[in-house]
Design a protein around this motif. Structure first.
Motif, PDB file in Angstrom:
ATOM      1  N   VAL A 113      33.233  50.297  62.687  1.00  0.00           N
ATOM      2  CA  VAL A 113      32.624  49.354  61.747  1.00  0.00           C
ATOM      3  C   VAL A 113      31.329  48.841  62.364  1.00  0.00           C
ATOM      4  N   GLN A 114      30.194  49.264  61.807  1.00  0.00           N
ATOM      5  CA  GLN A 114      28.899  48.986  62.422  1.00  0.00           C
ATOM      6  C   GLN A 114      28.039  48.117  61.496  1.00  0.00           C
ATOM      7  N   PHE A 115      27.884  46.845  61.895  1.00  0.00           N
ATOM      8  CA  PHE A 115      27.032  45.902  61.181  1.00  0.00           C
ATOM      9  C   PHE A 115      25.635  45.986  61.783  1.00  0.00           C
ATOM     10  N   LEU A 116      24.673  46.479  61.017  1.00  0.00           N
ATOM     11  CA  LEU A 116      23.322  46.706  61.525  1.00  0.00           C
ATOM     12  C   LEU A 116      22.398  45.554  61.170  1.00  0.00           C
ATOM     13  N   VAL A 117      21.587  45.162  62.116  1.00  0.00           N
ATOM     14  CA  VAL A 117      20.563  44.139  61.880  1.00  0.00           C
ATOM     15  C   VAL A 117      19.301  44.544  62.639  1.00  0.00           C
ATOM     16  N   PRO A 118      18.116  44.033  62.235  1.00  0.00           N
ATOM     17  CA  PRO A 118      16.915  44.275  63.032  1.00  0.00           C
ATOM     18  C   PRO A 118      17.094  43.701  64.432  1.00  0.00           C
ATOM     19  N   ALA A 119      16.467  44.301  65.413  1.00  0.00           N
ATOM     20  CA  ALA A 119      16.627  43.872  66.801  1.00  0.00           C
ATOM     21  C   ALA A 119      16.242  42.419  67.008  1.00  0.00           C
ATOM     22  N   ASP A 120      15.234  41.937  66.237  1.00  0.00           N
ATOM     23  CA  ASP A 120      14.767  40.560  66.411  1.00  0.00           C
ATOM     24  C   ASP A 120      15.432  39.580  65.432  1.00  0.00           C
ATOM     25  N   SER A 121      16.507  40.004  64.783  1.00  0.00           N
ATOM     26  CA  SER A 121      17.194  39.150  63.809  1.00  0.00           C
ATOM     27  C   SER A 121      17.884  37.975  64.485  1.00  0.00           C
ATOM     28  N   ASP A 122      18.002  36.858  63.744  1.00  0.00           N
ATOM     29  CA  ASP A 122      18.738  35.715  64.267  1.00  0.00           C
ATOM     30  C   ASP A 122      20.228  35.817  63.964  1.00  0.00           C
ATOM     31  N   ILE A 123      20.656  36.962  63.418  1.00  0.00           N
ATOM     32  CA  ILE A 123      22.079  37.219  63.168  1.00  0.00           C
ATOM     33  C   ILE A 123      22.684  37.814  64.436  1.00  0.00           C
ATOM     34  N   ASN A 124      23.582  37.066  65.053  1.00  0.00           N
ATOM     35  CA  ASN A 124      24.198  37.530  66.303  1.00  0.00           C
ATOM     36  C   ASN A 124      25.696  37.727  66.201  1.00  0.00           C
ATOM     37  N   SER A 125      26.293  37.293  65.106  1.00  0.00           N
ATOM     38  CA  SER A 125      27.725  37.480  64.887  1.00  0.00           C
ATOM     39  C   SER A 125      27.977  37.566  63.391  1.00  0.00           C
ATOM     40  N   VAL A 126      29.180  37.959  63.030  1.00  0.00           N
ATOM     41  CA  VAL A 126      29.532  38.067  61.617  1.00  0.00           C
ATOM     42  C   VAL A 126      29.403  36.709  60.923  1.00  0.00           C
ATOM     43  N   ALA A 127      29.694  35.632  61.626  1.00  0.00           N
ATOM     44  CA  ALA A 127      29.602  34.288  61.037  1.00  0.00           C
ATOM     45  C   ALA A 127      28.180  33.977  60.577  1.00  0.00           C
ATOM     46  N   ASP A 128      27.188  34.601  61.222  1.00  0.00           N
ATOM     47  CA  ASP A 128      25.784  34.345  60.873  1.00  0.00           C
ATOM     48  C   ASP A 128      25.353  35.047  59.586  1.00  0.00           C
ATOM     49  N   LEU A 129      26.240  35.842  58.994  1.00  0.00           N
ATOM     50  CA  LEU A 129      25.895  36.566  57.773  1.00  0.00           C
ATOM     51  C   LEU A 129      25.898  35.665  56.538  1.00  0.00           C
ATOM     52  N   GLU A 211      38.633  37.615  70.129  1.00  0.00           N
ATOM     53  CA  GLU A 211      39.295  36.754  69.137  1.00  0.00           C
ATOM     54  C   GLU A 211      39.101  37.305  67.725  1.00  0.00           C
ATOM     55  N   GLU A 212      37.886  37.763  67.419  1.00  0.00           N
ATOM     56  CA  GLU A 212      37.616  38.346  66.100  1.00  0.00           C
ATOM     57  C   GLU A 212      38.418  39.641  65.907  1.00  0.00           C
ATOM     58  N   LEU A 213      38.471  40.457  66.946  1.00  0.00           N
ATOM     59  CA  LEU A 213      39.220  41.710  66.853  1.00  0.00           C
ATOM     60  C   LEU A 213      40.705  41.451  66.629  1.00  0.00           C
ATOM     61  N   ASP A 214      41.241  40.439  67.284  1.00  0.00           N
ATOM     62  CA  ASP A 214      42.663  40.096  67.117  1.00  0.00           C
ATOM     63  C   ASP A 214      42.941  39.654  65.681  1.00  0.00           C
ATOM     64  N   LYS A 215      42.039  38.860  65.111  1.00  0.00           N
ATOM     65  CA  LYS A 215      42.209  38.405  63.725  1.00  0.00           C
ATOM     66  C   LYS A 215      42.161  39.589  62.761  1.00  0.00           C
ATOM     67  N   ILE A 216      41.252  40.504  63.019  1.00  0.00           N
ATOM     68  CA  ILE A 216      41.121  41.681  62.153  1.00  0.00           C
ATOM     69  C   ILE A 216      42.368  42.551  62.232  1.00  0.00           C
ATOM     70  N   HIS A 217      42.864  42.779  63.445  1.00  0.00           N
ATOM     71  CA  HIS A 217      44.046  43.625  63.618  1.00  0.00           C
ATOM     72  C   HIS A 217      45.279  42.988  62.969  1.00  0.00           C
ATOM     73  N   ALA A 218      45.362  41.668  63.045  1.00  0.00           N
ATOM     74  CA  ALA A 218      46.507  40.981  62.426  1.00  0.00           C
ATOM     75  C   ALA A 218      46.491  41.155  60.912  1.00  0.00           C
ATOM     76  N   ALA A 219      45.292  41.127  60.326  1.00  0.00           N
ATOM     77  CA  ALA A 219      45.177  41.259  58.872  1.00  0.00           C
ATOM     78  C   ALA A 219      45.125  42.722  58.422  1.00  0.00           C
ATOM     79  N   GLN A 220      44.563  43.575  59.268  1.00  0.00           N
ATOM     80  CA  GLN A 220      44.387  44.994  58.938  1.00  0.00           C
ATOM     81  C   GLN A 220      44.859  45.838  60.133  1.00  0.00           C
TER      82      GLN A 220
END
Length: 310
Positions: A113-129, A211-220
Motif C-alpha cells: 500500500v503506497q501513499f505517494l506525495v511530492p517530496a516537499d509535501s507537508d503530508i508526513n503521515s496518513v493523518a495529514d491527509l 501502531e498504525e500497522l497493528d490497527k490495520i491488521h486488527a481491522a484487515q
C-alpha cells in the motif's frame, strides 16, 4: 458415385483432418501500467502455448473487484485480485452484495500500500491527509477497496478528505501536475507506474508506524507490515507499509482436469515468467496458500499436498 455419397465422404474427411478449434479464454488483469497486466499476459502465453486446445488473452480491467465478479459470472476463466478483495468476495461483504463463487488457484506476490506525495509535501503521515485531495483508486479496483479500508481502520473516512477516483496512470499524472496532494497505488514494490513517476518527479512514499500497522491488521487481517528498502524507486527513502498477497482466482467448479493442467504448466514454466516479471519470484508452490481465509480450488489443494509429499 452418387453426389450424396461424395458429399458424405468429403464431410467425413474434413471431420478427420480439420483441427478442433481452440477454446478461447480471458484472464482479467488491471491497467497496463501495473503488474497485473504483464503478469497475466505471461500466464496466458504460457498456457496457450502448452495446453492443447487452449487459447487465452489478457484483458485490461479495473482489476480486483471487476475480475472477481467476471470470474464468478463466467465472463473470465481466471482473474488476478488482491487478497482483501477476495476475502470480501468469499464472505459476501462490501463491495460485493453476496458471496462470490470463486476459489484461489494459487497465490502470486505481495502488494504494498503506497501513499505517494511530492517530496516537499507537508503530508508526513496518513493523518495529514485530512482536507487534502487524494486519489484512492479507480472504481472497481482493489486499490479503491484496500485504500478506503485502511484509512477507515485508522479513523479516516472519505468525507475527511477530497476523494478522487483515478487509476494508476491518472494518479501519477495528477500528482505530477499538482492536481492532487496525494495518491494511493497498491501494487508491487517497484511497480512501473511509481518507477516512471520517480524518474521525473521528486516523491516520497508515506511510512506507517507500528501502531498504525497493528490497527490495520486488527481491522484487515489480510494485511501485514512490509519494509521497503531505499532506492526501490529513484531517490525515494525507505518506508514501511501494509502489504497483502495477490492471488489468481477461478470459479470453484472449474474443471479439475483443466485446473490441474493450468497449475502444472504455470509452475513448470515459472522460471521463464520470472525472467520477465520480477515479482513472480514470490510465485512458488510453497506460497500457494499464503492467503488465509480463502479456499484453494480442489485441484490446487491436491497439487499442493502432492508437492509437499503429504
Amino acid at each position: 458415385m452418387t453426389s450424396w455419397l461424395k458429399r458424405a465422404l468429403i464431410a467425413a474427411s474434413l471431420a478427420v483432418t480439420l483441427p478442433v478449434a481452440a477454446a478461447n479464454y480471458t484472464i482479467g488483469t488491471g491497467s497496463q501500467s501495473g503488474t497485473y497486466y504483464p503478469l497475466g499476459g505471461m500466464l496466458a502465453k504460457v498456457w496457450s502455448e502448452n495446453i492443447d486446445g487452449f487459447n487465452m488473452r489478457a484483458e485490461v480491467t479495473a482489476a480486483s473487484v471487476e475480475n472477481i465478479i467476471k470470474v464468478a459470472s463466467g465472463q473470465q476463466l481466471a482473474g488476478i485480485a488482491m487478497g482483501d478483495s477476495v476475502l470480501a468476495a468469499v464472505n459476501g461483504e462490501a463491495p460485493f452484495k453476496r458471496p462470490m463463487d470463486v476459489s484461489v488457484l494459487f497465490a502470486l506476490y505481495p502488494n504494498v500500500v503506497q501513499f505517494l506525495v511530492p517530496a516537499d509535501s507537508d503530508i508526513n503521515s496518513v493523518a495529514d491527509l485530512k482536507g487534502k485531495k487524494v486519489s484512492v483508486g479507480a472504481p472497481g479496483s482493489g486499490t479503491r477497496v484496500g485504500s478506503t479500508a485502511i484509512l477507515s481502520a485508522l479513523g479516516i473516512q472519505e468525507g475527511d478528505f477530497k476523494a478522487q477516483s483515478l487509476n494508476y496512470t491518472a494518479t501519477t499524472e495528477a500528482l505530477a501536475n499538482g492536481q492532487i496532494d496525494a495518491g494511493v497505488i497498491i501494487g508491487s514494490a517497484g511497480v512501473g507506474a511509481i518507477t516512471e513517476l520517480a524518474l521525473t518527479r521528486d516523491i516520497r512514499v508515506l511510512s506507517f508506524s507500528q501502531e498504525e500497522l497493528d490497527k490495520i491488521h486488527a481491522a484487515q487481517p489480510a494485511y501485514a507490515g512490509m519494509e521497503i528498502p531505499a532506492d526501490t524507486y529513484n531517490k525515494v527513502p525507505a518506508f514501511t507499509a501494509p502489504a497483502v498477497w495477490n492471488v489468481l482466482v477461478v470459479k470453484k467448479d472449474l474443471d479439475p482436469k483443466l485446473a490441474n493442467e493450468m497449475l502444472k504448466t504455470a509452475f513448470d514454466n515459472m522460471d521463464g515468467i520470472k525472467n520477465v516479471i520480477a515479482d513472480a519470484k514470490s510465485t512458488t508452490v510453497e506460497n500457494m496458500d499464503r492467503l488465509q481465509g480463502a479456499p484453494l480450488h480442489e485441484s490446487s489443494q491436491t497439487y499442493l499436498n502432492e508437492m509437499k509429499g503429504n
